[in-house]
Design an enzyme around this catalytic site. Structure first.
Site, mmCIF file in Angstrom:
data_model
loop_
_atom_site.group_PDB
_atom_site.id
_atom_site.type_symbol
_atom_site.label_atom_id
_atom_site.label_comp_id
_atom_site.label_asym_id
_atom_site.label_seq_id
_atom_site.Cartn_x
_atom_site.Cartn_y
_atom_site.Cartn_z
ATOM 1 N N LEU A 109 -1.155 25.503 -14.005
ATOM 2 C CA LEU A 109 -1.413 26.298 -15.198
ATOM 3 C C LEU A 109 -2.223 25.424 -16.143
ATOM 4 C CD1 LEU A 109 2.042 27.965 -16.059
ATOM 5 C CD2 LEU A 109 0.026 29.069 -15.076
ATOM 6 N N ASP A 110 -3.091 26.041 -16.934
ATOM 7 C CA ASP A 110 -3.837 25.297 -17.948
ATOM 8 C C ASP A 110 -2.868 24.585 -18.885
ATOM 9 O OD1 ASP A 110 -6.209 26.370 -16.976
ATOM 10 O OD2 ASP A 110 -6.357 27.891 -18.544
ATOM 11 N N ARG A 111 -3.294 23.491 -19.467
ATOM 12 C CA ARG A 111 -2.456 22.732 -20.381
ATOM 13 C C ARG A 111 -1.890 23.613 -21.500
ATOM 14 N NH1 ARG A 111 -4.482 17.392 -23.333
ATOM 15 N NH2 ARG A 111 -6.415 18.538 -23.224
#
Length: 192
Positions: free
Chosen positions: A39-41
């Protein structure tokens, strides 16, 4: 299943200052843990990890073959007129502005279904169903239809960017257990 907080990388980034990440924290407790997806940060929510190489291969295959059902919750800029829709726009890396992505005719296919849950106060809460898993797909697709995700530092502008975090949350994942194939659904409510 792990509930990833917003602001934490899934895997280490470049440089010592980006070494703290979810997988490193998990490996401190479960040394054999293996990455399956990311998942994106700035995105919070459900992630699954594997404990064995066999489980990692099987779960990875499910993601590659689009057999995993994923749902996200997002808060979008503006009140959407429609109740549901599909965004079918190909994406590719915006090389001069990496890690940004962009809609491009020569990009890789990317499809996102969406359903509005509530529209009020100049924003819309939606449930997103990505059919593909491109980098920044949900963020680019929502911005492309004129409703960027609130708090998005890459794709939102002006007041839509002025939020304490990216308002995107991985709400649920449905997978088949690598040992036996039993369907399993993991979910975590959105913190916003």
């Amino acid at each position: 299943m792990v509930d990833k907080p917003a602001g934490l990388l899934s895997v280490p980034g470049r440089g010592e200052h980006l070494a703290d990440c979810l997988i490193a924290r998990l490996q401190a407790v479960f040394p054999t843990v293996r990455l399956v997806h990311r998942l994106d940060r700035d995105t919070s929510g459900v992630m699954v990890f594997a404990l064995t190489p066999l489980a990692q291969r099987h779960l990875g295959w499910q993601f590659e073959e689009r057999r995993v059902k994923k749902t996200y919750i997002a808060r979008l800029w503006g009140e959407m007129a429609e109740r549901e829709g599909v965004v079918d726009l190909p994406l590719k890396v915006d090389w001069p502005n990496r890690p940004r992505q962009m809609v491009a005719p020569d990009g890789r296919p990317a499809v996102t279904r969406w359903r509005a849950l509530r529209a009020a106060g100049g924003e819309t809460r939606v449930r997103l169903f990505p059919e593909t898993g491109r980098s920044h797909q949900l963020r680019v697709h929502m911005a492309a239809i004129g409703h960027p995700i609130l708090g998005d530092p890459f794709y939102a502008e002006g007041a839509a960017r002025d939020f304490p975090r990216l308002m995107l949350h991985s709400e649920s994942l449905t997978i088949r257990h690598p040992d036996g194939g039993r369907s399993m659904r993991f979910s975590v409510p959105a913190p916003f």
